[in-house]
Design an enzyme around this catalytic site. Structure first.
Site, PDB file in Angstrom:
ATOM      1  N   CYS A 114      54.056 -16.643  30.210  1.00 46.70           N
ATOM      2  CA  CYS A 114      55.152 -15.828  31.238  1.00 46.70           C
ATOM      3  C   CYS A 114      55.753 -16.248  31.318  1.00 46.70           C
ATOM      4  CB  CYS A 114      54.007 -14.998  31.850  1.00 46.70           C
ATOM      5  SG  CYS A 114      54.952 -13.867  32.950  1.00 46.70           S
ATOM      6  N   HIS A 158      52.390  -6.066  28.659  1.00 52.20           N
ATOM      7  CA  HIS A 158      52.974  -7.488  29.160  1.00 52.20           C
ATOM      8  C   HIS A 158      54.017  -6.653  29.779  1.00 52.20           C
ATOM      9  CE1 HIS A 158      53.240 -11.601  30.045  1.00 52.20           C
ATOM     10  NE2 HIS A 158      54.610 -11.501  30.962  1.00 52.20           N
ATOM     11  N   GLU A 159      55.576  -6.122  29.731  1.00 51.07           N
ATOM     12  CA  GLU A 159      56.376  -6.378  30.613  1.00 51.07           C
ATOM     13  C   GLU A 159      56.034  -5.205  31.667  1.00 51.07           C
ATOM     14  OE1 GLU A 159      58.781  -8.809  30.427  1.00 51.07           O
ATOM     15  OE2 GLU A 159      58.382  -9.577  28.511  1.00 51.07           O
ATOM     16  N   HIS A 162      54.843  -6.287  34.403  1.00 47.93           N
ATOM     17  CA  HIS A 162      55.655  -6.658  36.209  1.00 47.93           C
ATOM     18  C   HIS A 162      56.860  -5.568  36.625  1.00 47.93           C
ATOM     19  CE1 HIS A 162      55.916 -10.763  34.829  1.00 47.93           C
ATOM     20  NE2 HIS A 162      56.202 -10.412  33.454  1.00 47.93           N
TER      21      HIS A 162
END
Length: 188
Positions: A114, A158-159, A162
């Protein structure tokens, strides 16, 4: 407001702001949000071009979320290239969300990384192998539903994490980081 996104301006995991929750973006996008999303897209697209990355101080990436540049809005950009450097997937999305996901899990053999995490955190991160994502895509200027699987599905998840203030290493089993879950698909 033109934002210069580079390695220095990325919010790192030692800054508690990376754990903030993101909020929906108003559509149609304001000029400011549109410009930011395009800047994020261009960062990711250019970050894997060695010449541009070196000149502009970009760390290689396949995705970025707005919270990584200090903006708590649900916006992300993803650019995935093949081994020849040709773009195979590209999105600049506002308010994306998962509308369905497979029970089957997948993980990256080499683990995840990341932009906001300078230190290495070894271990497997299990995510849904297939997902459907719905949201507004600036590149096509329309609401889209994307069927993603394997690597693209992992990048999306993954995004999207966030947006919730979650980092990939939060998913790693602290007791047994390389535990292999039964029937999970390994992506090399």
């Amino acid at each position: 407001m033109l934002m210069k996104i580079n390695t220095e301006t990325i919010v790192k995991d030692n800054n508690s702001a990376i754990r903030n929750k993101s909020v929906d973006v108003t559509l149609p996008l304001s000029d400011e949000d549109r410009d930011l999303l395009l800047d994020m897209y261009n960062y990711v697209k250019n970050s894997t071009d060695k010449e541009i990355a070196e000149k502009e101080n970009l760390q290689p990436a396949v995705g970025i979320s707005a919270i990584q540049v200090g903006i708590g809005k649900k916006m992300m950009a993803i650019v995935i290239k093949n081994s020849e450097g040709k773009i195979v997937y590209q999105y600049a999305m506002a308010n994306p969300k998962i509308i369905s996901e497979s029970v089957e899990k997948a993980y990256l053999a080499g683990g995840e990384g990341c932009l906001s995490v300078p230190d290495e955190h070894e271990g497997y991160v299990y995510r849904a192998r297939r997902i459907k994502v719905k949201g507004y895509d600036l590149l096509t200027d329309k609401e889209v539903v994307i069927k993603a699987q394997d690597y693209l599905a992992i990048v999306f998840q993954h995004e999207l994490d966030h947006f919730k203030g979650i980092l990939y290493y939060d998913h790693i089993d602290k007791e047994d980081p390389f535990h292999v879950k039964e029937n999970a698909y390994c992506l090399e």
